[in-house]
Motif scaffolding. Structure first.
Motif, PDB file in Angstrom:
ATOM      1  N   PRO A 124       8.787  11.406  -6.977  1.00 19.70           N
ATOM      2  CA  PRO A 124       8.325  12.712  -7.471  1.00 19.70           C
ATOM      3  C   PRO A 124       7.774  12.662  -8.898  1.00 19.70           C
ATOM      4  N   ASP A 125       8.254  11.712  -9.709  1.00 16.35           N
ATOM      5  CA  ASP A 125       7.762  11.618 -11.086  1.00 16.35           C
ATOM      6  C   ASP A 125       6.490  10.798 -11.203  1.00 16.35           C
ATOM      7  N   GLY A 126       5.950  10.332 -10.071  1.00 16.39           N
ATOM      8  CA  GLY A 126       4.690   9.602 -10.071  1.00 16.39           C
ATOM      9  C   GLY A 126       4.829   8.102 -10.217  1.00 16.39           C
ATOM     10  N   LYS A 127       6.047   7.613 -10.422  1.00 14.75           N
ATOM     11  CA  LYS A 127       6.253   6.174 -10.563  1.00 14.75           C
ATOM     12  C   LYS A 127       6.530   5.541  -9.209  1.00 14.75           C
ATOM     13  N   PHE A 140       0.837  -1.200   0.000  1.00 18.15           N
ATOM     14  CA  PHE A 140       0.000   0.000   0.000  1.00 18.15           C
ATOM     15  C   PHE A 140       0.874   1.253   0.000  1.00 18.15           C
ATOM     16  N   LEU A 141       1.914   1.268   0.842  1.00 16.34           N
ATOM     17  CA  LEU A 141       2.807   2.428   0.888  1.00 16.34           C
ATOM     18  C   LEU A 141       3.524   2.617  -0.440  1.00 16.34           C
ATOM     19  N   ARG A 142       3.992   1.530  -1.003  1.00 20.26           N
ATOM     20  CA  ARG A 142       4.706   1.631  -2.283  1.00 20.26           C
ATOM     21  C   ARG A 142       3.794   2.196  -3.368  1.00 20.26           C
TER      22      ARG A 142
END
Length: 239
Positions: free
Chosen positions: A91-94, A83-85
């Motif tokens: 920052p780039d959304g990946k 869930f955390l991952r």
């Protein structure tokens, strides 16, 4: 009582821990209804899910008065890590790669992969490193779902209590229950409006509010005064 390992035999929705959480949600829901505020404007289900790793559907079921199980409230270590991952991304959304996570927390790539698959469970030191890396509170992986939920709900419960106080309602039951929900713009606006309507010079309500606050136990009085100052913008932000 030690926390049970998730994945063990299914517990009925009427276990004591689940009953306590359901009762807390029901009490808060009832108080919000008495204040004539829409529940969805006060309870941010998505935010609670984000903070606790409890599925949003489960949070909604709780506040709808529907039964939930121990397993609904308590995610396993690997479920919380996944869930955390998924929700705390780069920052780039990946999502962070296993190599990136491993480098930052001082573990092997293989260990992180096994943690994410549920093959291994991290020790205390690695758990703490993962919590720091993903920016969550210490104990995120070990706190029970019920405790996490009540902690996430605590700020709004104080606002609900204060608004009840300002409107002359009996809040002794709310004060006794303790923390229950997180803040919302709608609730803050209602508080500001209520306070503003009671701040006219010579308004006897001011004396009534002051007397009521003074009658609260020291701990609750400090909490309520802190909330009042925050709502009125009297708390200085730290640089």
């Amino acid at each position: 009582m030690p926390e049970q390992e998730i994945g063990s035999s299914m517990e009925a929705p009427d276990t004591p821990a689940v009953q306590d959480v359901a009762a807390a949600a029901a009490s808060l829901r009832a108080e919000i209804a008495r204040l004539d505020l829409p529940l969805d404007d006060v309870i941010d289900h998505a935010k609670i899910a984000y903070e606790t790793a409890i599925p949003e559907a489960t949070v909604r079921k709780l506040f709808a008065g529907e039964p939930v199980s121990h397993e609904d409230l308590n995610q396993s270590f690997w479920e919380r890590l996944k869930f955390l991952r998924e929700t705390r991304r780069r920052p780039d959304g990946k999502v962070y790669t296993t190599s990136e996570i491993a480098t930052e927390v001082g573990a092997s790539k293989e260990m992180i992969a096994k943690l994410l698959s549920g093959e291994r469970k991290a020790g205390l030191d690695l758990s703490a490193s993962l919590e720091t890396f993903f920016g969550v509170d210490a104990g995120f992986f070990t706190i029970s779902g019920g405790q996490a939920l009540l902690a996430a709900l605590a700020p709004t419960a104080q606002r609900v209590e204060l608004l009840s106080l300002l409107r002359g309602r009996d809040v002794q039951g709310v004060a006794a229950r303790g923390g229950l929900t997180d803040g919302s713009d709608r609730l803050t606006e209602a508080l500001r409006a209520e306070i503003a309507g009671r701040t006219h010079v010579g308004d006897p309500d001011i004396s009534e509010i002051a007397m009521t606050v003074r009658s609260l136990p020291a701990g609750r009085r400090s909490s309520v005064l802190g909330t009042i100052k925050s709502v009125l913008g009297l708390v200085k932000s730290e640089d």
